[in-house]
Design a protein around this motif. Sequence first.
Motif, PDB file in Angstrom:
ATOM      1  N   ALA A  12       0.831  -1.208   0.000  1.00 16.80           N
ATOM      2  CA  ALA A  12       0.000   0.000   0.000  1.00 16.80           C
ATOM      3  C   ALA A  12       0.865   1.258   0.000  1.00 16.80           C
ATOM      4  CB  ALA A  12      -0.928   0.001   1.217  1.00 16.80           C
ATOM      5  N   ILE A  13       1.927   1.241   0.792  1.00 17.86           N
ATOM      6  CA  ILE A  13       2.836   2.396   0.844  1.00 17.86           C
ATOM      7  C   ILE A  13       3.453   2.642  -0.527  1.00 17.86           C
ATOM      8  CG2 ILE A  13       5.046   3.197   1.760  1.00 17.86           C
ATOM      9  CD1 ILE A  13       4.296   1.868   4.422  1.00 17.86           C
ATOM     10  N   GLU A  14       3.845   1.564  -1.194  1.00 20.30           N
ATOM     11  CA  GLU A  14       4.462   1.707  -2.515  1.00 20.30           C
ATOM     12  C   GLU A  14       3.440   2.134  -3.566  1.00 20.30           C
ATOM     13  OE1 GLU A  14       7.042  -0.910  -5.784  1.00 20.30           O
ATOM     14  OE2 GLU A  14       6.429  -1.797  -3.865  1.00 20.30           O
ATOM     15  N   ASP A  15       2.274   1.501  -3.584  1.00 18.14           N
ATOM     16  CA  ASP A  15       1.265   1.804  -4.598  1.00 18.14           C
ATOM     17  C   ASP A  15       0.828   3.266  -4.554  1.00 18.14           C
ATOM     18  OD1 ASP A  15       1.368  -0.793  -5.444  1.00 18.14           O
ATOM     19  OD2 ASP A  15      -0.604  -1.382  -4.642  1.00 18.14           O
ATOM     20  N   PHE A  16       0.706   3.821  -3.353  1.00 19.94           N
ATOM     21  CA  PHE A  16       0.192   5.176  -3.208  1.00 19.94           C
ATOM     22  C   PHE A  16       1.261   6.188  -2.785  1.00 19.94           C
ATOM     23  CE2 PHE A  16      -3.365   2.278  -2.664  1.00 19.94           C
ATOM     24  CZ  PHE A  16      -4.331   2.839  -3.491  1.00 19.94           C
ATOM     25  N   ASN A  17       2.517   5.759  -2.773  1.00 22.34           N
ATOM     26  CA  ASN A  17       3.620   6.640  -2.372  1.00 22.34           C
ATOM     27  C   ASN A  17       3.285   7.331  -1.049  1.00 22.34           C
ATOM     28  OD1 ASN A  17       6.152   7.858  -2.681  1.00 22.34           O
ATOM     29  ND2 ASN A  17       5.276   9.667  -3.682  1.00 22.34           N
ATOM     30  N   MET A  18       2.907   6.531  -0.057  1.00 25.09           N
ATOM     31  CA  MET A  18       2.440   7.075   1.216  1.00 25.09           C
ATOM     32  C   MET A  18       3.540   7.718   2.044  1.00 25.09           C
ATOM     33  SD  MET A  18      -0.266   4.251   2.645  1.00 25.09           S
ATOM     34  CE  MET A  18      -1.768   3.812   1.768  1.00 25.09           C
ATOM     35  N   LEU A  37       8.644  -1.989   9.693  1.00 22.06           N
ATOM     36  CA  LEU A  37       9.103  -1.609   8.361  1.00 22.06           C
ATOM     37  C   LEU A  37      10.181  -0.537   8.419  1.00 22.06           C
ATOM     38  CD1 LEU A  37       5.715  -1.452   6.400  1.00 22.06           C
ATOM     39  CD2 LEU A  37       7.593  -3.043   5.982  1.00 22.06           C
ATOM     40  N   GLN A  38      10.077   0.339   9.400  1.00 17.40           N
ATOM     41  CA  GLN A  38      11.039   1.431   9.535  1.00 17.40           C
ATOM     42  C   GLN A  38      12.471   0.909   9.674  1.00 17.40           C
ATOM     43  OE1 GLN A  38      11.048   3.558  13.298  1.00 17.40           O
ATOM     44  NE2 GLN A  38      11.183   5.537  12.262  1.00 17.40           N
ATOM     45  N   LYS A  39      12.607  -0.236  10.323  1.00 17.23           N
ATOM     46  CA  LYS A  39      13.945  -0.778  10.576  1.00 17.23           C
ATOM     47  C   LYS A  39      14.667  -1.214   9.305  1.00 17.23           C
ATOM     48  CE  LYS A  39      12.511  -2.517  15.119  1.00 17.23           C
ATOM     49  NZ  LYS A  39      12.236  -3.728  15.946  1.00 17.23           N
ATOM     50  N   SER A  40      13.900  -1.641   8.297  1.00 20.13           N
ATOM     51  CA  SER A  40      14.532  -2.154   7.082  1.00 20.13           C
ATOM     52  C   SER A  40      14.221  -1.326   5.839  1.00 20.13           C
ATOM     53  CB  SER A  40      14.069  -3.601   6.840  1.00 20.13           C
ATOM     54  OG  SER A  40      12.654  -3.667   6.748  1.00 20.13           O
ATOM     55  N   PRO A  83      -2.160   3.204   5.897  1.00 23.97           N
ATOM     56  CA  PRO A  83      -1.262   2.098   5.554  1.00 23.97           C
ATOM     57  C   PRO A  83      -1.910   0.716   5.589  1.00 23.97           C
ATOM     58  CG  PRO A  83      -0.185   3.634   7.043  1.00 23.97           C
ATOM     59  CD  PRO A  83      -1.633   3.998   7.015  1.00 23.97           C
ATOM     60  N   LEU A  84      -3.020   0.554   6.331  1.00 21.85           N
ATOM     61  CA  LEU A  84      -3.678  -0.744   6.427  1.00 21.85           C
ATOM     62  C   LEU A  84      -4.733  -0.942   5.341  1.00 21.85           C
ATOM     63  CD1 LEU A  84      -4.265  -1.018  10.296  1.00 21.85           C
ATOM     64  CD2 LEU A  84      -2.444  -2.090   8.965  1.00 21.85           C
ATOM     65  N   ALA A  85      -4.707  -0.132   4.297  1.00 25.97           N
ATOM     66  CA  ALA A  85      -5.753  -0.155   3.277  1.00 25.97           C
ATOM     67  C   ALA A  85      -5.946  -1.524   2.638  1.00 25.97           C
ATOM     68  CB  ALA A  85      -5.448   0.879   2.188  1.00 25.97           C
ATOM     69  N   TYR A  86      -4.885  -2.340   2.559  1.00 31.66           N
ATOM     70  CA  TYR A  86      -4.987  -3.664   1.942  1.00 31.66           C
ATOM     71  C   TYR A  86      -5.158  -4.789   2.972  1.00 31.66           C
ATOM     72  CZ  TYR A  86      -3.235  -1.591  -2.446  1.00 31.66           C
ATOM     73  OH  TYR A  86      -3.074  -0.843  -3.592  1.00 31.66           O
ATOM     74  N   ALA A  87      -5.163  -4.444   4.246  1.00 30.60           N
ATOM     75  CA  ALA A  87      -5.182  -5.466   5.297  1.00 30.60           C
ATOM     76  C   ALA A  87      -6.608  -5.843   5.691  1.00 30.60           C
ATOM     77  CB  ALA A  87      -4.422  -4.972   6.523  1.00 30.60           C
ATOM     78  N   ARG A  88      -6.827  -7.130   5.961  1.00 31.36           N
ATOM     79  CA  ARG A  88      -8.137  -7.620   6.364  1.00 31.36           C
ATOM     80  C   ARG A  88      -8.337  -7.428   7.865  1.00 31.36           C
ATOM     81  NH1 ARG A  88      -8.422 -13.668   4.147  1.00 31.36           N
ATOM     82  NH2 ARG A  88      -6.694 -13.830   5.618  1.00 31.36           N
ATOM     83  N   GLU A  89      -9.548  -7.063   8.249  1.00 31.96           N
ATOM     84  CA  GLU A  89      -9.829  -6.836   9.666  1.00 31.96           C
ATOM     85  C   GLU A  89      -9.612  -8.100  10.496  1.00 31.96           C
ATOM     86  OE1 GLU A  89     -13.196  -4.819  12.565  1.00 31.96           O
ATOM     87  OE2 GLU A  89     -13.828  -5.609  10.628  1.00 31.96           O
ATOM     88  N   LYS A  90     -10.009  -9.257   9.967  1.00 29.74           N
ATOM     89  CA  LYS A  90      -9.857 -10.476  10.748  1.00 29.74           C
ATOM     90  C   LYS A  90      -8.391 -10.821  10.999  1.00 29.74           C
ATOM     91  CE  LYS A  90     -10.798 -13.378   6.653  1.00 29.74           C
ATOM     92  NZ  LYS A  90     -11.758 -14.369   6.097  1.00 29.74           N
ATOM     93  N   ASP A  91      -7.504 -10.473  10.078  1.00 26.30           N
ATOM     94  CA  ASP A  91      -6.075 -10.689  10.307  1.00 26.30           C
ATOM     95  C   ASP A  91      -5.558  -9.744  11.389  1.00 26.30           C
ATOM     96  OD1 ASP A  91      -5.933 -12.670   8.403  1.00 26.30           O
ATOM     97  OD2 ASP A  91      -5.247 -11.348   6.794  1.00 26.30           O
ATOM     98  N   ILE A  92      -6.010  -8.502  11.328  1.00 29.02           N
ATOM     99  CA  ILE A  92      -5.596  -7.511  12.332  1.00 29.02           C
ATOM    100  C   ILE A  92      -6.091  -7.909  13.717  1.00 29.02           C
ATOM    101  CG2 ILE A  92      -5.848  -5.107  13.064  1.00 29.02           C
ATOM    102  CD1 ILE A  92      -6.122  -4.394  10.067  1.00 29.02           C
ATOM    103  N   ALA A  93      -7.334  -8.378  13.786  1.00 30.29           N
ATOM    104  CA  ALA A  93      -7.905  -8.782  15.074  1.00 30.29           C
ATOM    105  C   ALA A  93      -7.130  -9.952  15.668  1.00 30.29           C
ATOM    106  CB  ALA A  93      -9.374  -9.154  14.896  1.00 30.29           C
ATOM    107  N   GLU A  94      -6.817 -10.943  14.843  1.00 28.56           N
ATOM    108  CA  GLU A  94      -6.057 -12.092  15.339  1.00 28.56           C
ATOM    109  C   GLU A  94      -4.651 -11.677  15.749  1.00 28.56           C
ATOM    110  OE1 GLU A  94      -4.602 -16.593  14.011  1.00 28.56           O
ATOM    111  OE2 GLU A  94      -5.664 -15.323  12.558  1.00 28.56           O
ATOM    112  N   TYR A  95      -4.046 -10.802  14.958  1.00 31.58           N
ATOM    113  CA  TYR A  95      -2.692 -10.322  15.279  1.00 31.58           C
ATOM    114  C   TYR A  95      -2.697  -9.571  16.608  1.00 31.58           C
ATOM    115  CZ  TYR A  95       1.909  -8.187  14.500  1.00 31.58           C
ATOM    116  OH  TYR A  95       3.240  -7.785  14.612  1.00 31.58           O
ATOM    117  N   GLY A  96      -3.728  -8.763  16.827  1.00 30.59           N
ATOM    118  CA  GLY A  96      -3.840  -8.030  18.082  1.00 30.59           C
ATOM    119  C   GLY A  96      -3.977  -8.954  19.277  1.00 30.59           C
TER     120      GLY A  96
END
Length: 304
Positions: free
Chosen positions: A32-38, A65-68, A190-203
């Motif tokens: 998402a960062i690359e596609d939209f030059n965020m 991501l900042q680290k690399s 930045p989370l424009a391409y991320a699924r809510e269920k993945d975020i919820a499980e990750y949290g």
Amino acid sequence: MTESAAVESPEKKIKVRTNKLQKRLRREVGRAIEDFNMIEDGDKVMVCLSGGKDSYAMLDILLNLQKSAPIHFDIVAVNLDQKQPGFPEHILPEYLESIGVEFHIVERDTYSIVKEVVPEGKTTCALCSRLRRGTLYGFAEEIGATKIALGHHRDDILETFFLNMFYGGKLKSMPPKLVSDDGKNMVIRPLAYAREKDIAEYGDLKQFPIIPCNLCGSQENLQRQVIKEMLNGWDKSNPGRIETMFRSLQNVVPSHLADTNLFNFKELQKGYAHGIAGDSVTNHFDPEQPQAEKMPEMIDILAL
């Protein structure tokens, strides 16, 4: 190998699953960062934290991501303390200190304003969002932030699309990147391409210290909740439909809609592909502009 050694421990399973989700979210955020030059070299990104799973995940992935990253950008976390009764003010500062990120807690009593203005039982989300957005925009200018990162994900974007269609009569959503109405702030999601269920499980796996919103999050029968349930139902009965619907937001064909301000239907001509003369890259036009000056701005839809 003993039988106990062959069985993967629960701790290892959690670690493996966490790493897998982190890689997926990192890949989606990076794309998402690359596609939209965020985010660009030298940016100061103000990451807005609400205390919910989405903003925690966004901060976590951006720090990762900042680290690399091949470019340098700074991150500062900002939380707006809206003075809701019972709000646990210590949770966010303690968490942010523990991960070593620069942060600010902005205190504004928007809670009292919302409760005073909005009648009891009515939805407070719209006014609350406007007040919160205005405060955060102003603070971003104060600290010299070049980008404001919000934690809206793919499901939020789709829900907003259907909300605007069903209740507002517009084909409109929340874009991954936009400039504020006054032109002073750049907002990114930045989370424009991320699924809510993945975020919820990750949290859950990361055990972020979630802070529930007691102002509006507990209100029932909100329009957004109706849309959310509709989309979740489609996702269960037709796996993959959500992905297809989101792709449609990235594949818009103005000539096959009905917006005369977006596409010049009046000047379609026979003898040209799709009735369009010329080969310009855009068909946007100013209704006040003379007809002769509009013609060069037409587009061959086959080139879209």
